[in-house]
Design an enzyme around this catalytic site. Structure first.
Site, PDB file in Angstrom:
ATOM      1  N   HIS A  24       6.261   3.376  17.562  1.00 22.44           N
ATOM      2  CA  HIS A  24       4.950   2.740  17.366  1.00 22.44           C
ATOM      3  C   HIS A  24       4.262   2.360  18.666  1.00 22.44           C
ATOM      4  O   HIS A  24       3.240   1.681  18.659  1.00 22.44           O
ATOM      5  CB  HIS A  24       5.036   1.506  16.455  1.00 22.44           C
ATOM      6  CG  HIS A  24       5.575   1.810  15.095  1.00 22.44           C
ATOM      7  ND1 HIS A  24       5.180   2.917  14.384  1.00 22.44           N
ATOM      8  CD2 HIS A  24       6.473   1.182  14.312  1.00 22.44           C
ATOM      9  CE1 HIS A  24       5.826   2.949  13.236  1.00 22.44           C
ATOM     10  NE2 HIS A  24       6.627   1.911  13.161  1.00 22.44           N
ATOM     11  N   GLU A  54       0.849  -1.189   0.000  1.00 25.82           N
ATOM     12  CA  GLU A  54       0.000   0.000   0.000  1.00 25.82           C
ATOM     13  C   GLU A  54       0.885   1.239   0.000  1.00 25.82           C
ATOM     14  O   GLU A  54       2.088   1.176   0.265  1.00 25.82           O
ATOM     15  CB  GLU A  54      -0.980  -0.014   1.184  1.00 25.82           C
ATOM     16  CG  GLU A  54      -0.340   0.010   2.539  1.00 25.82           C
ATOM     17  CD  GLU A  54      -1.340  -0.207   3.691  1.00 25.82           C
ATOM     18  OE1 GLU A  54      -2.401  -0.816   3.510  1.00 25.82           O
ATOM     19  OE2 GLU A  54      -1.022   0.255   4.800  1.00 25.82           O
ATOM     20  N   ARG A 105     -10.590  -6.238  20.032  1.00 29.66           N
ATOM     21  CA  ARG A 105     -10.526  -6.366  21.502  1.00 29.66           C
ATOM     22  C   ARG A 105     -10.711  -4.985  22.116  1.00 29.66           C
ATOM     23  O   ARG A 105     -10.775  -4.001  21.394  1.00 29.66           O
ATOM     24  CB  ARG A 105      -9.158  -6.904  21.891  1.00 29.66           C
ATOM     25  CG  ARG A 105      -8.068  -6.016  21.284  1.00 29.66           C
ATOM     26  CD  ARG A 105      -6.679  -6.394  21.703  1.00 29.66           C
ATOM     27  NE  ARG A 105      -5.676  -5.788  20.858  1.00 29.66           N
ATOM     28  CZ  ARG A 105      -5.191  -4.563  20.986  1.00 29.66           C
ATOM     29  NH1 ARG A 105      -5.639  -3.783  21.949  1.00 29.66           N
ATOM     30  NH2 ARG A 105      -4.283  -4.083  20.163  1.00 29.66           N
TER      31      ARG A 105
HETATM   32  P1  ADP Z   1       0.876  -3.888  13.150  1.00 28.29           P
HETATM   33  O1  ADP Z   1      -0.370  -4.713  13.128  1.00 28.29           O
HETATM   34  O2  ADP Z   1       2.113  -4.702  12.875  1.00 28.29           O
HETATM   35  O3  ADP Z   1       0.995  -2.983  14.339  1.00 28.29           O
HETATM   36  P2  ADP Z   1      -0.115  -1.659  11.499  1.00 28.29           P
HETATM   37  O4  ADP Z   1      -0.782  -1.892  10.203  1.00 28.29           O
HETATM   38  O5  ADP Z   1      -0.978  -1.270  12.646  1.00 28.29           O
HETATM   39  O6  ADP Z   1       0.770  -2.960  11.843  1.00 28.29           O
HETATM   40  O7  ADP Z   1       1.032  -0.584  11.331  1.00 28.29           O
HETATM   41  C1  ADP Z   1       1.942  -0.289  12.379  1.00 28.29           C
HETATM   42  C2  ADP Z   1       2.545   1.084  12.192  1.00 28.29           C
HETATM   43  O8  ADP Z   1       3.304   1.143  10.976  1.00 28.29           O
HETATM   44  C3  ADP Z   1       1.523   2.199  12.053  1.00 28.29           C
HETATM   45  O9  ADP Z   1       1.118   2.703  13.308  1.00 28.29           O
HETATM   46  C4  ADP Z   1       2.294   3.236  11.254  1.00 28.29           C
HETATM   47  O10 ADP Z   1       3.140   3.991  12.102  1.00 28.29           O
HETATM   48  C5  ADP Z   1       3.148   2.398  10.324  1.00 28.29           C
HETATM   49  N1  ADP Z   1       2.446   2.195   9.035  1.00 28.29           N
HETATM   50  C6  ADP Z   1       1.741   1.116   8.647  1.00 28.29           C
HETATM   51  N2  ADP Z   1       1.229   1.287   7.408  1.00 28.29           N
HETATM   52  C7  ADP Z   1       1.620   2.514   6.993  1.00 28.29           C
HETATM   53  C8  ADP Z   1       1.426   3.292   5.794  1.00 28.29           C
HETATM   54  N3  ADP Z   1       0.737   2.819   4.751  1.00 28.29           N
HETATM   55  N4  ADP Z   1       1.988   4.524   5.749  1.00 28.29           N
HETATM   56  C9  ADP Z   1       2.711   5.000   6.786  1.00 28.29           C
HETATM   57  N5  ADP Z   1       2.943   4.334   7.924  1.00 28.29           N
HETATM   58  C10 ADP Z   1       2.405   3.098   8.034  1.00 28.29           C
END
Ligand code: ADP
Length: 452
Positions: free
Chosen positions: A235, A200, A292
């Site tokens: 994060h 993405e 959750r």
């Molecule tokens: P996980 O389930 O491993 O925590 P997430 O999809 O929630 O993965 O993403 C974790 C972090 O990675 C997000 O909080 C953000 O900081 C960064 N991130 C994920 N996808 C994107 C994106 N498309 N653009 C910018 N940052 C992203």
């Protein structure tokens, strides 16, 4: 309604669930590890059962022992809290097959929304905004390269089964993309036993915006508006607030409604959070759904007056939601600071040991969700969060002022905590103005003022 539930968790969330159960006239049973034998929250439970040794793999993750404890105590339902087994669809299924209600969604709904690819596909159908990228898991690298070219670099490769930031690679050109797909696949296969990855668009600067939603088994689903969790470090969320400051009402309403539509479409019963990133122009892109209750649920409770955990228990027992969408509105502003036993001056090193001094704050609009007390020895085995300080006020400026007072009052020792760091952040102009993105705390920590 249930008469007794078992809590498969520890610390502040175990205490939070005990309190919700008590308010509904329900008895609670806690399971605990040997490291938590003196956990102060156990005294608030009606019963407590030791299920094993300190490592989580020997206690809080032992499904067989948790089920045995539920059988022995004649519990009717199991609340997983957050972390540990909370997003484990197999555990939800075992609870059900063993005759216990799982206080959370069905294993099917959990699997559907927990898989990032199937969740994204469902989101497209319900008008929940998603990132541009591949529709499904990548089968052909050449196709992924074409998609990346059409959406433009940078892109991010992510694991369908991802969690905890694993299996993600940022790619700024085609070479990095080809490498990223391979290495993310390998990492995801090793970590999750599922090597599916997708791509993405990658947003360089964004705010974290998330929507609290809750559904019941009668086809109802509501949103409880949003939270802003932009104040993060690596994060990890540090400060959460509700509502999200400075967001256009109309855009906000569209997103929160689309989040409720998403879980309604998934036949979802229970509480969930739909997470988004928001760009400079207030465009929203869904990240994932957490199936959750979240650590930061109290800020939502403060602005809506709804007890999210009691609502979870209610819907798990088969009752309908106690509120309709038209009953839910935003009242004022709430902020939560996570109080971690960590030393911010030494790389946020976790602090275990005895709490000798514990003087919690009080006053109007101040709430402390914590299992800690004087004499509590923090075990080294688990998460370093020892509490959450939440304040509520009629507006954001008042909430910040109340948080400053509360943090000034809050004295903990001799272990180091994140309290002084939060106090300095409350005076930091970008936070006060809500001119921030998810990396601003990390940039601030590099400045001398942050160390003062
Ligand atoms: P996980 O389930 O491993 O925590 P997430 O999809 O929630 O993965 O993403 C974790 C972090 O990675 C997000 O909080 C953000 O900081 C960064 N991130 C994920 N996808 C994107 C994106 N498309 N653009 C910018 N940052 C992203």
């Amino acid at each position: 309604m249930f008469s007794r539930i078992l809590i498969a968790n520890r610390g502040e969330i175990a205490l939070r669930i005990i309190r919700a159960a008590k308010s509904l006239g329900i008895e609670s049973v806690c399971v605990y590890s040997t490291a938590d034998a003196h956990g102060p929250w156990l005294q608030q439970a009606d019963q407590a059962i030791c299920i094993g040794d300190a490592p989580s793999a020997d206690s809080y993750l032992r499904i067989d022992r948790i089920i045995s404890a539920a059988e022995i105590t004649n519990s009717e339902a199991i609340h997983p809290g957050y972390g540990f087994l909370a997003e484990n669809a197999h555990f939800a299924e075992v609870c059900k097959d063993s005759g216990f209600a799982f206080i959370g969604p069905s294993s099917e709904a959990m699997a559907l929304l927990g898989d990032k690819v199937s969740c994204k596909n469902l989101a497209r159908k319900t008008g929940t905004p998603v990132f541009p990228g591949t529709d499904d898991a990548i089968e052909d690298t050449e196709e992924a390269v074409e998609v990346a070219q059409s959406i433009g670099y940078p892109v991010i490769v992510k694991a369908a089964a991802g969690g905890g930031g694993r299996g993600m690679r940022i790619a700024r050109d085609e070479t990095q993309l080809r490498e990223g797909i391979e290495s993310a696949r390998q990492e995801a296969a090793a970590a999750f036993g599922d090597g599916r990855v997708y791509i993405e668009k990658f947003l360089e600067q964004a705010r974290h915006f998330e929507v609290q939603v809750i559904g019941d088994s009668h086809g109802n689903a509501v949103h409880l508006f949003e939270r802003d969790c932009t104040s993060q470090r690596r994060h990890q969320k540090l400060i959460e607030e509700a509502p999200a400051p400075g967001v256009d009402r109309k855009k906000r309403d569209q997103v929160v409604e689309s989040a409720a539509a998403l879980i309604r479409r998934a036949n979802y019963s229970g509480a969930a959070t739909v997470e988004f990133l928001m760009d400079h122009d207030q465009n929203f892109f869904m990240l994932e759904v957490n199936t959750r209750v979240q650590v930061e649920h109290p800020v939502t409770e403060m602005i809506t007056g709804i007890d999210v955990v009691a609502e979870q228990i209610r819907v798990a027992s088969g009752e309908p939601l106690s509120v309709k969408q038209s009953d839910i509105s935003v009242n004022g502003h709430a902020i939560e600071c996570r109080i971690n036993a960590e030393d911010p001056d030494r790389g946020f090193m976790p602090q275990a040991g005895l709490i000798e001094d514990w003087r919690p704050p009080g006053g109007p609009g101040v709430r402390l969700d914590s299992h800690a007390t004087v004499g509590y020895r923090i075990p080294p085995n688990y998460d370093s969060m020892i509490g959450k300080l939440i304040v509520h006020g009629p507006d954001r400026a008042t909430a910040i002022a109340r948080m400053r007072c509360a943090l000034d009052e809050f004295t903990v020792g001799p272990i180091r905590t994140t309290i002084p760091l939060h106090r300095r952040l409350m005076d930091y102009q970008p936070f006060i103005d809500a001119r921030f993105d998810i990396h601003y705390v990390e940039r601030w920590l590099e400045e001398p003022a942050a160390q003062a």
